[in-house]
Write a protein that holds these residues in place. Structure first.
Motif, PDB file in Angstrom:
ATOM      1  N   ASP A 312      50.459  78.432  24.662  1.00 43.44           N
ATOM      2  CA  ASP A 312      50.685  77.550  25.810  1.00 43.44           C
ATOM      3  C   ASP A 312      50.889  78.422  27.046  1.00 43.44           C
ATOM      4  O   ASP A 312      50.596  79.623  27.025  1.00 43.44           O
ATOM      5  CB  ASP A 312      51.851  76.579  25.570  1.00 43.44           C
ATOM      6  CG  ASP A 312      53.215  77.267  25.535  1.00 43.44           C
ATOM      7  OD1 ASP A 312      53.277  78.509  25.713  1.00 43.44           O
ATOM      8  OD2 ASP A 312      54.236  76.576  25.333  1.00 43.44           O
ATOM      9  N   GLU A 313      51.431  77.840  28.116  1.00 37.46           N
ATOM     10  CA  GLU A 313      51.527  78.568  29.383  1.00 37.46           C
ATOM     11  C   GLU A 313      52.504  79.745  29.320  1.00 37.46           C
ATOM     12  O   GLU A 313      52.459  80.638  30.184  1.00 37.46           O
ATOM     13  CB  GLU A 313      51.928  77.617  30.523  1.00 37.46           C
ATOM     14  CG  GLU A 313      53.332  77.034  30.415  1.00 37.46           C
ATOM     15  CD  GLU A 313      53.392  75.760  29.580  1.00 37.46           C
ATOM     16  OE1 GLU A 313      54.455  75.092  29.594  1.00 37.46           O
ATOM     17  OE2 GLU A 313      52.380  75.440  28.918  1.00 37.46           O
ATOM     18  N   ASN A 314      53.400  79.801  28.326  1.00 36.44           N
ATOM     19  CA  ASN A 314      54.391  80.879  28.240  1.00 36.44           C
ATOM     20  C   ASN A 314      53.976  82.010  27.296  1.00 36.44           C
ATOM     21  O   ASN A 314      54.643  83.046  27.239  1.00 36.44           O
ATOM     22  CB  ASN A 314      55.734  80.318  27.768  1.00 36.44           C
ATOM     23  CG  ASN A 314      56.304  79.304  28.735  1.00 36.44           C
ATOM     24  OD1 ASN A 314      56.403  79.569  29.930  1.00 36.44           O
ATOM     25  ND2 ASN A 314      56.672  78.133  28.232  1.00 36.44           N
ATOM     26  N   THR A 315      52.899  81.792  26.544  1.00 34.07           N
ATOM     27  CA  THR A 315      52.537  82.747  25.495  1.00 34.07           C
ATOM     28  C   THR A 315      52.217  84.130  26.049  1.00 34.07           C
ATOM     29  O   THR A 315      52.693  85.147  25.533  1.00 34.07           O
ATOM     30  CB  THR A 315      51.338  82.223  24.685  1.00 34.07           C
ATOM     31  OG1 THR A 315      51.611  80.905  24.225  1.00 34.07           O
ATOM     32  CG2 THR A 315      51.060  83.130  23.489  1.00 34.07           C
ATOM     33  N   HIS A 316      51.404  84.180  27.097  1.00 36.29           N
ATOM     34  CA  HIS A 316      50.984  85.464  27.637  1.00 36.29           C
ATOM     35  C   HIS A 316      52.186  86.283  28.121  1.00 36.29           C
ATOM     36  O   HIS A 316      52.289  87.490  27.845  1.00 36.29           O
ATOM     37  CB  HIS A 316      49.993  85.269  28.791  1.00 36.29           C
ATOM     38  CG  HIS A 316      49.603  86.548  29.448  1.00 36.29           C
ATOM     39  ND1 HIS A 316      48.734  87.458  28.878  1.00 36.29           N
ATOM     40  CD2 HIS A 316      49.992  87.104  30.636  1.00 36.29           C
ATOM     41  CE1 HIS A 316      48.591  88.498  29.674  1.00 36.29           C
ATOM     42  NE2 HIS A 316      49.336  88.312  30.753  1.00 36.29           N
ATOM     43  N   THR A 317      53.116  85.621  28.804  1.00 39.33           N
ATOM     44  CA  THR A 317      54.308  86.323  29.309  1.00 39.33           C
ATOM     45  C   THR A 317      55.141  86.867  28.165  1.00 39.33           C
ATOM     46  O   THR A 317      55.635  88.003  28.215  1.00 39.33           O
ATOM     47  CB  THR A 317      55.155  85.372  30.166  1.00 39.33           C
ATOM     48  OG1 THR A 317      54.364  84.916  31.271  1.00 39.33           O
ATOM     49  CG2 THR A 317      56.399  86.066  30.685  1.00 39.33           C
ATOM     50  N   PHE A 318      55.291  86.061  27.110  1.00 41.33           N
ATOM     51  CA  PHE A 318      56.074  86.505  25.952  1.00 41.33           C
ATOM     52  C   PHE A 318      55.432  87.721  25.290  1.00 41.33           C
ATOM     53  O   PHE A 318      56.117  88.707  24.967  1.00 41.33           O
ATOM     54  CB  PHE A 318      56.214  85.375  24.934  1.00 41.33           C
ATOM     55  CG  PHE A 318      56.793  85.835  23.627  1.00 41.33           C
ATOM     56  CD1 PHE A 318      58.140  86.124  23.505  1.00 41.33           C
ATOM     57  CD2 PHE A 318      55.972  86.020  22.510  1.00 41.33           C
ATOM     58  CE1 PHE A 318      58.670  86.580  22.304  1.00 41.33           C
ATOM     59  CE2 PHE A 318      56.493  86.471  21.307  1.00 41.33           C
ATOM     60  CZ  PHE A 318      57.844  86.749  21.205  1.00 41.33           C
ATOM     61  N   ILE A 319      54.131  87.675  25.064  1.00 39.82           N
ATOM     62  CA  ILE A 319      53.445  88.789  24.408  1.00 39.82           C
ATOM     63  C   ILE A 319      53.569  90.059  25.242  1.00 39.82           C
ATOM     64  O   ILE A 319      53.835  91.141  24.714  1.00 39.82           O
ATOM     65  CB  ILE A 319      51.970  88.438  24.148  1.00 39.82           C
ATOM     66  CG1 ILE A 319      51.866  87.286  23.137  1.00 39.82           C
ATOM     67  CG2 ILE A 319      51.206  89.661  23.630  1.00 39.82           C
ATOM     68  CD1 ILE A 319      50.459  86.742  22.959  1.00 39.82           C
ATOM     69  N   LYS A 320      53.386  89.922  26.537  1.00 42.53           N
ATOM     70  CA  LYS A 320      53.503  91.083  27.431  1.00 42.53           C
ATOM     71  C   LYS A 320      54.920  91.652  27.385  1.00 42.53           C
ATOM     72  O   LYS A 320      55.121  92.868  27.325  1.00 42.53           O
ATOM     73  CB  LYS A 320      53.146  90.663  28.852  1.00 42.53           C
ATOM     74  CG  LYS A 320      53.132  91.798  29.882  1.00 42.53           C
ATOM     75  CD  LYS A 320      52.593  91.292  31.209  1.00 42.53           C
ATOM     76  CE  LYS A 320      52.537  92.423  32.247  1.00 42.53           C
ATOM     77  NZ  LYS A 320      53.877  92.845  32.661  1.00 42.53           N
ATOM     78  N   ASP A 321      55.917  90.764  27.377  1.00 45.69           N
ATOM     79  CA  ASP A 321      57.313  91.199  27.328  1.00 45.69           C
ATOM     80  C   ASP A 321      57.615  91.898  26.006  1.00 45.69           C
ATOM     81  O   ASP A 321      58.260  92.953  25.971  1.00 45.69           O
ATOM     82  CB  ASP A 321      58.222  89.982  27.523  1.00 45.69           C
ATOM     83  CG  ASP A 321      59.660  90.368  27.796  1.00 45.69           C
ATOM     84  OD1 ASP A 321      59.900  91.497  28.264  1.00 45.69           O
ATOM     85  OD2 ASP A 321      60.558  89.537  27.537  1.00 45.69           O
ATOM     86  N   LEU A 322      57.145  91.308  24.891  1.00 43.98           N
ATOM     87  CA  LEU A 322      57.353  91.917  23.577  1.00 43.98           C
ATOM     88  C   LEU A 322      56.717  93.309  23.531  1.00 43.98           C
ATOM     89  O   LEU A 322      57.337  94.264  23.040  1.00 43.98           O
ATOM     90  CB  LEU A 322      56.742  91.030  22.490  1.00 43.98           C
ATOM     91  CG  LEU A 322      56.744  91.605  21.064  1.00 43.98           C
ATOM     92  CD1 LEU A 322      58.171  91.723  20.540  1.00 43.98           C
ATOM     93  CD2 LEU A 322      55.895  90.738  20.132  1.00 43.98           C
TER      94      LEU A 322
END
Length: 510
Positions: A312-322
């Motif tokens: 969803d719209e938050n997935t990319h940010t989470f992956i980048k943060d991880l």
């Protein structure tokens, strides 16, 4: 003192002409002591001694076996810093890890000592005779368990204490009444020999029969294969790669008398993170899992190598943060140049597949045998279409799979091979909607975790460390916790037996 020799029962032996040295992975240099590899004569002597020892050891009361196990723990502790130094030198792992793993090993030994100090663990059953039952009388039947015989234990590369010479396989087999022959792992032969010396001392101090324990060195499959194929060996414990574990399983199954192999082999430990959990506490989850991925340089069988979520719209940010948090953690030394080479090779295989993108990889200059942590990502469709992406990358690596919806996420879980663990990260108000994910996960794993991390395996009666193949060769059993003893016993029923000939625990009339 490390001698570089084999223990054939309580005697040191070095009849062979082939030797090897261990490696200090931090220095990338060979250690000084050479270890003489066992030859066929020594293997035969060790097995024959174990077979003879079994005749008396299987009858040793539980209280005496408990004294033996506790004495092993005491003798390991008596090795003190000498043992810790050997562990560090051969593994590249830090002192804190060495001390912690030694503590776990001691706890395992004492847990099995407590378990066998009485007969409750055997689960004995007594059904009294009913001579006047109609239409047929009922016979007196009493059931217990007995040890299977001499056992071979293969030391594990990633746990020089807890899954090696005096680790859970050895402790549980000795507790069950089975003599043990350990095939030392060549990466930590010195550490293994020191622990073996502690077991031998404990056996002598507590009056156990000579041959209750032996310890053999040898690189490659030669020594191990000879032990597995020997007619007087009745079971095998193994922790390691799928390839080696399956080879041992096939050898044991191909014998004239097949024997059980309890192998813990491989797992990528899927972690499902719901979109709501990411939206609510994504940064916290990323921090937690960055630490879990890199813990022990990722050299745990429960390392979270696969993260699943619905995009969803938050997935990319989470992956980048991880990815950023994972690669921000300092590179750590791997156990051995061969393990580092395997990490690089398997990581390259996965990340070179169509659709797989490397999000972040530690690119700074690192020392020899140190691992560059890495996070990659792929779509659910590409993951399902390519089994090469499913393989374990043993080290600080994790692959994030972006599913298009929950149905595809469940399809991915159902398509996985058997796993040691599965984890679900979700919010409390989502619990009622997780049933389908839980059902899919339970069918593929041995332990399922809610809002936690898979790394860290508690040693207690309720632990299940095993799972459907290839996580383990027999999903009914655990290699951690006191139930691990069940691998080394078999049931036997006594029908209409004279009381005087029954085991003492079956002589009561209730």
């Amino acid at each position: 003192m490390i001698t570089g020799k084999n223990y054939i029962g309580n005697k040191l032996s070095a009849k062979g002409t082939i030797s090897h040295k261990t490696i200090n992975p931090k220095l990338n240099l060979q250690n000084e002591i050479a270890f003489t590899e066992a030859i066929s004569e020594e293997i035969e002597d060790a097995v024959e001694l174990a077979s003879q020892a079994f005749k008396s050891y299987r009858k040793v009361p539980g209280t005496d076996k408990a004294r033996f196990l506790n004495a092993i723990a005491d003798e390991i502790l008596a090795l003190d810093q000498h043992l810790i130094d050997a562990y560090i030198t051969e593994s590249g792992l830090p002192e804190g890890r060495a001390i912690g793993e030694r503590g776990r090993t001691i706890m395992q030994l004492r847990s099995f000592a407590e378990l066998v100090s009485n007969e409750d663990w055997k689960g004995n059953k007594i059904d009294l005779a009913i001579p006047d039952r109609q239409p047929l009388p009922k016979e007196d039947l009493r059931k217990t368990v007995i040890p299977i015989g001499p056992v071979v234990v293969f030391g594990a590369s990633n746990f020089p204490f807890a899954f090696s010479a005096a680790g859970g396989d050895t402790a549980s087999a000795l507790a069950a009444g089975c003599p043990v022959i350990v095939k030392a792992h060549e990466m930590h032969s010195g550490t293994s020999e020191l622990v073996a010396s502690a077991i031998i001392k404990a056996a002598e101090k507590t009056g156990m029969p000579n041959g209750v324990f032996s310890h053999l060195s040898g690189r490659g499959p030669v020594v191990g294969a000879a032990l597995v194929k020997h007619a007087k060996i009745k079971g095998v414990g193994f922790t390691g790669s799928i390839g080696a574990g399956r080879a041992i399983f096939d050898m044991a199954s191909g014998r004239e008398e097949p024997i059980p192999v309890y192998a813990e082999m491989g797992s990528i430990n899927p972690v499902v993170i719901t979109p709501k959990a990411i939206a609510t506490r994504g940064e916290s989850i990323a921090s937690t899992y960055a630490n879990s991925i890199t813990l022990g340089t990722g050299q745990f069988c429960t390392n979270p190598g696969l993260i699943l979520t619905v995009e969803d719209e938050n997935t990319h940010t989470f992956i980048k943060d991880l990815a950023e948090k994972t690669t921000a953690i300092d590179a750590q030394c791997m156990l051995h140049p061969n393990i580092k080479a395997g990490y690089d090779k398997n990581g390259t295989i996965v990340t070179s597949q169509p659709g797989v993108a490397t999000v972040s990889k530690l690119e700074t200059a690192i020392a020899e045998n140190y691992a560059a942590s890495q996070v990659a990502t792929v779509s659910g469709a590409d993951f399902l279409a390519n089994p090469k992406i499913h393989q374990e990358v043993f080290g600080p690596f994790s692959l994030v799979v972006k599913s298009k919806d929950e149905a595809e996420l469940i399809e991915i879980i159902e398509a996985l091979e058997g796993q040691l663990t599965g984890t679900i990260i979700a919010e409390e108000d989502e619990i009622s909607n997780l049933e389908n994910i839980v059902d899919a996960m339970v069918n593929r794993v041995g332990r399922i975790i809610f809002n936690g991390v898979p790394t860290g395996v508690e040693v207690c009666p309720s632990m299940q460390h095993g799972g459907p193949y290839p996580a383990s060769s027999d999903a009914k059993y655990t290699s951690v916790g006191t139930d691990a003893i069940k691998r080394w016993v078999r049931p036997i029923s006594y029908q209409s037996f004279p009381k005087e000939l029954l085991p003492k625990s079956l002589q009561k009339n209730k």
